[in-house]
Design a protein around this motif. Structure first.
Motif, PDB file in Angstrom:
ATOM      1  N   ALA A 149       0.847  -1.191   0.000  1.00 45.29           N
ATOM      2  CA  ALA A 149       0.000   0.000   0.000  1.00 45.29           C
ATOM      3  C   ALA A 149       0.883   1.243   0.000  1.00 45.29           C
ATOM      4  N   ALA A 150       0.388   2.302  -0.617  1.00 47.45           N
ATOM      5  CA  ALA A 150       1.117   3.569  -0.658  1.00 47.45           C
ATOM      6  C   ALA A 150       0.127   4.719  -0.506  1.00 47.45           C
ATOM      7  N   THR A 151       0.510   5.728   0.281  1.00 51.13           N
ATOM      8  CA  THR A 151      -0.351   6.879   0.540  1.00 51.13           C
ATOM      9  C   THR A 151       0.439   8.163   0.358  1.00 51.13           C
ATOM     10  N   VAL A 152      -0.171   9.158  -0.269  1.00 47.58           N
ATOM     11  CA  VAL A 152       0.412  10.485  -0.378  1.00 47.58           C
ATOM     12  C   VAL A 152      -0.615  11.485   0.132  1.00 47.58           C
ATOM     13  N   ALA A 153      -0.168  12.496   0.889  1.00 50.33           N
ATOM     14  CA  ALA A 153      -1.091  13.447   1.509  1.00 50.33           C
ATOM     15  C   ALA A 153      -0.532  14.856   1.451  1.00 50.33           C
ATOM     16  N   LEU A 154      -1.411  15.816   1.195  1.00 47.61           N
ATOM     17  CA  LEU A 154      -1.091  17.235   1.295  1.00 47.61           C
ATOM     18  C   LEU A 154      -1.781  17.753   2.545  1.00 47.61           C
ATOM     19  N   GLU A 155      -0.991  18.299   3.495  1.00 47.19           N
ATOM     20  CA  GLU A 155      -1.501  18.630   4.825  1.00 47.19           C
ATOM     21  C   GLU A 155      -1.336  20.117   5.119  1.00 47.19           C
ATOM     22  N   SER A 156      -2.334  20.692   5.790  1.00 50.79           N
ATOM     23  CA  SER A 156      -2.331  22.116   6.119  1.00 50.79           C
ATOM     24  C   SER A 156      -2.136  22.302   7.618  1.00 50.79           C
TER      25      SER A 156
ATOM     26  N   PHE B  57      -1.172  30.846  -0.290  1.00 50.01           N
ATOM     27  CA  PHE B  57      -1.197  29.455  -0.714  1.00 50.01           C
ATOM     28  C   PHE B  57       0.093  28.710  -0.382  1.00 50.01           C
ATOM     29  N   GLU B  58       1.226  29.405  -0.351  1.00 52.50           N
ATOM     30  CA  GLU B  58       2.481  28.711  -0.107  1.00 52.50           C
ATOM     31  C   GLU B  58       2.786  28.557   1.383  1.00 52.50           C
ATOM     32  N   ASP B  59       1.917  29.070   2.268  1.00 48.97           N
ATOM     33  CA  ASP B  59       2.174  29.028   3.707  1.00 48.97           C
ATOM     34  C   ASP B  59       1.431  27.865   4.375  1.00 48.97           C
ATOM     35  N   GLY B  60       2.036  27.364   5.433  1.00 46.56           N
ATOM     36  CA  GLY B  60       1.375  26.381   6.283  1.00 46.56           C
ATOM     37  C   GLY B  60       1.075  25.058   5.622  1.00 46.56           C
ATOM     38  N   LEU B  61       1.915  24.609   4.686  1.00 41.30           N
ATOM     39  CA  LEU B  61       1.656  23.357   3.985  1.00 41.30           C
ATOM     40  C   LEU B  61       2.795  22.372   4.180  1.00 41.30           C
ATOM     41  N   GLY B  62       2.428  21.101   4.164  1.00 43.88           N
ATOM     42  CA  GLY B  62       3.395  20.022   4.211  1.00 43.88           C
ATOM     43  C   GLY B  62       2.919  18.875   3.342  1.00 43.88           C
ATOM     44  N   ILE B  63       3.845  18.012   2.967  1.00 45.15           N
ATOM     45  CA  ILE B  63       3.496  16.853   2.153  1.00 45.15           C
ATOM     46  C   ILE B  63       4.099  15.609   2.779  1.00 45.15           C
ATOM     47  N   SER B  64       3.339  14.511   2.751  1.00 41.10           N
ATOM     48  CA  SER B  64       3.794  13.255   3.335  1.00 41.10           C
ATOM     49  C   SER B  64       3.539  12.118   2.362  1.00 41.10           C
ATOM     50  N   GLY B  65       4.395  11.115   2.461  1.00 45.49           N
ATOM     51  CA  GLY B  65       4.212   9.895   1.693  1.00 45.49           C
ATOM     52  C   GLY B  65       4.612   8.705   2.532  1.00 45.49           C
ATOM     53  N   VAL B  66       3.852   7.632   2.464  1.00 46.76           N
ATOM     54  CA  VAL B  66       4.164   6.434   3.237  1.00 46.76           C
ATOM     55  C   VAL B  66       3.953   5.202   2.375  1.00 46.76           C
ATOM     56  N   VAL B  67       4.871   4.261   2.493  1.00 44.82           N
ATOM     57  CA  VAL B  67       4.793   2.985   1.789  1.00 44.82           C
ATOM     58  C   VAL B  67       4.775   1.881   2.835  1.00 44.82           C
ATOM     59  N   THR B  68       3.810   0.961   2.740  1.00 42.62           N
ATOM     60  CA  THR B  68       3.694  -0.130   3.702  1.00 42.62           C
ATOM     61  C   THR B  68       3.682  -1.466   2.966  1.00 42.62           C
ATOM     62  N   GLY B  69       4.157  -2.493   3.665  1.00 41.66           N
ATOM     63  CA  GLY B  69       4.174  -3.827   3.086  1.00 41.66           C
ATOM     64  C   GLY B  69       4.098  -4.885   4.168  1.00 41.66           C
ATOM     65  N   SER B  70       3.498  -6.022   3.846  1.00 39.17           N
ATOM     66  CA  SER B  70       3.396  -7.153   4.767  1.00 39.17           C
ATOM     67  C   SER B  70       4.055  -8.360   4.127  1.00 39.17           C
ATOM     68  N   PHE B  71       4.876  -9.042   4.928  1.00 38.11           N
ATOM     69  CA  PHE B  71       5.606 -10.208   4.438  1.00 38.11           C
ATOM     70  C   PHE B  71       5.453 -11.324   5.465  1.00 38.11           C
ATOM     71  N   GLY B  72       4.330 -12.026   5.418  1.00 39.15           N
ATOM     72  CA  GLY B  72       4.062 -13.062   6.394  1.00 39.15           C
ATOM     73  C   GLY B  72       3.835 -12.471   7.764  1.00 39.15           C
ATOM     74  N   ALA B  73       4.683 -12.840   8.732  1.00 43.65           N
ATOM     75  CA  ALA B  73       4.538 -12.360  10.100  1.00 43.65           C
ATOM     76  C   ALA B  73       5.192 -11.006  10.327  1.00 43.65           C
ATOM     77  N   VAL B  74       5.768 -10.423   9.272  1.00 48.68           N
ATOM     78  CA  VAL B  74       6.482  -9.150   9.387  1.00 48.68           C
ATOM     79  C   VAL B  74       5.778  -8.086   8.552  1.00 48.68           C
ATOM     80  N   SER B  75       5.633  -6.894   9.108  1.00 49.24           N
ATOM     81  CA  SER B  75       5.098  -5.749   8.371  1.00 49.24           C
ATOM     82  C   SER B  75       6.004  -4.547   8.603  1.00 49.24           C
ATOM     83  N   ALA B  76       6.067  -3.652   7.613  1.00 46.11           N
ATOM     84  CA  ALA B  76       6.955  -2.497   7.721  1.00 46.11           C
ATOM     85  C   ALA B  76       6.347  -1.325   6.984  1.00 46.11           C
ATOM     86  N   ASP B  77       6.688  -0.122   7.441  1.00 45.71           N
ATOM     87  CA  ASP B  77       6.290   1.072   6.699  1.00 45.71           C
ATOM     88  C   ASP B  77       7.400   2.113   6.762  1.00 45.71           C
ATOM     89  N   LEU B  78       7.514   2.869   5.692  1.00 43.54           N
ATOM     90  CA  LEU B  78       8.493   3.944   5.587  1.00 43.54           C
ATOM     91  C   LEU B  78       7.743   5.235   5.298  1.00 43.54           C
TER      92      LEU B  78
END
Length: 351
Positions: free
Chosen positions: A177-184, A195-216
């Motif tokens: 799974a992958a998520t991208v977000a524009l946050e105020s 418009f250029e003030d008070g903004l941030g951007i985030s991205g997260v990538v998640t994966g599951s591999f059997g008994a192990v899961s990880a996200d960046l």
């Protein structure tokens, strides 16, 4: 003629009587059909159809009573143990329906604490993978237990904004799974901002591999021109779950300003169906930063603690947490330092 007149008169009288009876007759109205609440199992347990619609509604929440305690937090000089008691009511409403573009969701979270008024703790609209509203960012995610602080709020200077107005899109593909977000970061009470003030951007990538899961997770604050990266790994080990996380920051930002880097770990041991014990540890390296947000100095901090979770009966739980925090002494924008014991005892009824 006499017989004919008699027959005509009798018929007329009978018609008059019949008409009068018809006019006076009471006709009982048919009762309107009752529409009983129907269970909706399309989106999981706890949903029911809103009468007259194809929208499924779920009502959930909890009632919590908690007593916090801390060393050096009471008395005239602040050198005695102190406590505070508080009660919280929490209510969540989740409405879902199927559309040709995917599942349409409307969600509302309302929180009321005994020391303040009711406030909005989240509200959003979601259609398929698209989401818009007021919700917690990925930085709010933490490890099991109550030891770690992975949202930058331990010193609460500029970081730790995890409940924000935002728009995001999430792609899910099986174990990936992958998520991208524009946050105020701006607040409506502050009025309009450029418009250029008070903004941030985030991205997260998640994966599951059997008994192990990880996200960046990676985020960038345009105002402070700094970013932060966090990795989190969970694995089923023995009778519980082992988790570890690491954070690196290029400089102080609204996402993270606790330290230049940090590592944390916890292990939730399920001793029985009702009892779980979670020890945890976190270390923060290079606490202080200058006016431009660049980290400087060598002060650090660490925390170790233990959390106990026990299910008394179904939907009634208790949690006991005890933490020890040690911050290097010295001069900096994170305070003078010191060490402290703290914790809480919680009783919660969920529904």
């Amino acid at each position: 003629m006499n017989i004919k007149s008699l027959l005509i008169g009798s018929a007329a009288a009978l018609a008059a009587v019949s008409g009068a009876q018809a006019a006076d007759a009471i006709v009982a109205a048919e009762p309107e059909p009752l529409e009983y609440v129907r269970v909706c199992d399309a989106f999981g347990t706890g949903y029911f159809y809103i009468p007259g619609t194809e929208t499924c509604l779920q009502i959930s929440g909890y009632v919590r009573f908690q007593v916090d305690f801390a060393e050096d937090s009471a008395g005239a000089n602040g050198d005695d143990w102190g406590y505070r008691a508080r009660t919280r009511g929490y209510l969540s409403l989740d409405a879902k329906s199927d559309t040709e573009l995917g599942t349409l969701t409307g969600h509302i979270d309302l929180q009321a604490d005994s020391h303040q008024d009711v406030f909005l703790d989240g509200a959003w609209i979601q259609l398929g993978g698209f989401k818009a509203g007021y919700f917690y960012t990925e930085w709010d995610k933490g490890l099991n237990g109550e030891t770690d602080v992975l949202d930058g709020t331990i010193f609460n200077i500029i970081g730790g904004d995890t409940l924000l107005n935002a728009v995001s899109y999430k792609y899910e593909g099986g174990a990936f799974a992958a998520t991208v977000a524009l946050e105020s970061f701006s607040n409506a009470k502050q009025g309009f901002v450029e418009f250029e003030d008070g903004l941030g951007i985030s991205g997260v990538v998640t994966g599951s591999f059997g008994a192990v899961s990880a996200d960046l997770l990676g985020s960038y604050d345009f105002d402070n021109e700094n970013g932060a990266i966090r990795g989190l790994v969970s694995a089923d080990v023995g009778p519980g779950t082992l988790q570890a996380a690491a954070v690196w920051s290029s400089g102080a930002s609204r996402y993270w300003d606790a330290s230049e880097w940090s590592v944390a770990a916890s292990y939730k041991a399920n001793l029985s169906e009702k009892l779980a014990i979670t020890p945890g540890f976190q270390y923060w390296g290079t606490l202080d930063y200058d006016a431009s947000g660049d980290y400087r100095g060598s002060r650090d901090a660490w925390r170790a603690g233990l959390t106990l979770d026990y299910t008394i009966v179904t939907d009634l739980t208790t949690k006991i947490s005890l933490q020890y925090t040690d911050v290097d002494n010295g001069v900096g924008n994170k305070g003078a330092g010191g060490d402290q014991w703290s914790g809480f005892v919680r009783l919660q009824r969920s529904f």
